[in-house]
Scaffold this motif. Structure first.
Motif, short mmCIF file in Angstrom:
data_model
loop_
_atom_site.label_atom_id
_atom_site.label_comp_id
_atom_site.label_asym_id
_atom_site.label_seq_id
_atom_site.Cartn_x
_atom_site.Cartn_y
_atom_site.Cartn_z
N THR A 90 52.64 132.75 -14.33
CA THR A 90 53.68 131.91 -13.72
C THR A 90 54.89 132.77 -13.38
O THR A 90 55.73 133.05 -14.25
CB THR A 90 54.08 130.78 -14.70
OG1 THR A 90 52.91 130.16 -15.22
CG2 THR A 90 54.95 129.75 -14.01
N MET A 136 56.08 125.55 -21.80
CA MET A 136 54.82 125.16 -21.17
C MET A 136 54.01 124.26 -22.09
O MET A 136 53.76 124.61 -23.24
CB MET A 136 54.02 126.42 -20.81
CG MET A 136 52.88 126.17 -19.85
SD MET A 136 52.12 127.71 -19.27
CE MET A 136 53.35 128.27 -18.11
N THR A 137 53.58 123.13 -21.57
CA THR A 137 52.76 122.19 -22.33
C THR A 137 51.29 122.53 -22.19
O THR A 137 50.89 123.33 -21.32
CB THR A 137 52.97 120.74 -21.84
OG1 THR A 137 52.45 120.64 -20.51
CG2 THR A 137 54.43 120.33 -21.88
N ASP A 140 50.32 121.65 -18.71
CA ASP A 140 50.77 122.69 -17.76
C ASP A 140 49.79 123.86 -17.76
O ASP A 140 49.38 124.34 -16.71
CB ASP A 140 52.15 123.24 -18.15
CG ASP A 140 53.28 122.23 -18.03
OD1 ASP A 140 53.15 121.25 -17.27
OD2 ASP A 140 54.30 122.44 -18.72
N TRP A 141 49.44 124.34 -18.96
CA TRP A 141 48.60 125.52 -19.07
C TRP A 141 47.19 125.27 -18.52
O TRP A 141 46.63 126.10 -17.82
CB TRP A 141 48.56 126.03 -20.51
CG TRP A 141 47.62 127.19 -20.70
CD1 TRP A 141 46.69 127.33 -21.67
CD2 TRP A 141 47.52 128.38 -19.89
NE1 TRP A 141 46.01 128.52 -21.52
CE2 TRP A 141 46.51 129.18 -20.42
CE3 TRP A 141 48.18 128.83 -18.76
CZ2 TRP A 141 46.14 130.41 -19.88
CZ3 TRP A 141 47.82 130.06 -18.20
CH2 TRP A 141 46.81 130.82 -18.77
#
Length: 155
Positions: A90, A136-137, A140-141
């Motif tokens: 990211t 980051m959740t 998200d990952w």
């Protein structure tokens, strides 16, 4: 130097004594700040956090049947290493981290693609590591992983 360990406690007991306390503090800092859903694990000769198979049954494409790795910590020959797949995948998160680092440490950032190296325990910016851990959740990952890696695409 890969350390084979049956548990996180076993891993920490096998690293040099002078690193055990800062390593445990870094481990706890990340654990206490990660969003819910990641599981603590030992893999690849390191300790870390992954998306459990119960959450993401497809798991890690490089090692079928294993949880999707996210962050790992390792005691290497000359440093403690933090491997953060979110930093690697990211650009916005990487840019944020690089910009924030000097606010928390007077030492030059020693970093590879996903690896941040800490040669001295007193150089670990624990507050910044806590902030990074929150960014980051699991969802998200998984989304990033599926869009960039699962189909052999690179960021």
């Amino acid at each position: 130097m890969q350390i084979q360990a049956a548990s996180i406690e076993d891993y920490i007991s096998k690293i040099p004594e002078e690193r055990q306390e800062p390593f445990k503090k870094l481990f706890d800092t990340i654990s206490n700040n990660l969003p819910a859903g990641f599981e603590e694990t030992t893999s690849y000769g390191m300790v870390g956090w992954a998306v459990p198979l119960e959450t993401y049954p497809a798991g890690y494409h490089c090692t079928p049947g294993s949880p999707l790795p996210f962050i790992n910590l390792a005691s290497q020959k000359n440093f403690i290493a933090l491997y953060h797949m979110g930093l690697y995948s990211t650009p916005e998160l990487l840019d944020w981290f690089v910009a924030e680092y000097p606010k928390y440490s007077k030492k030059k950032l020693d970093m590879g693609k996903s690896c941040v190296r800490f040669k001295k325990a007193e150089d670990i910016p624990f507050e910044l590591m806590a902030e990074l851990s929150k960014k980051m959740t699991v969802e998200d990952w998984i989304g990033i992983y599926e869009s960039q890696y699962k189909n052999n695409k690179k960021p």
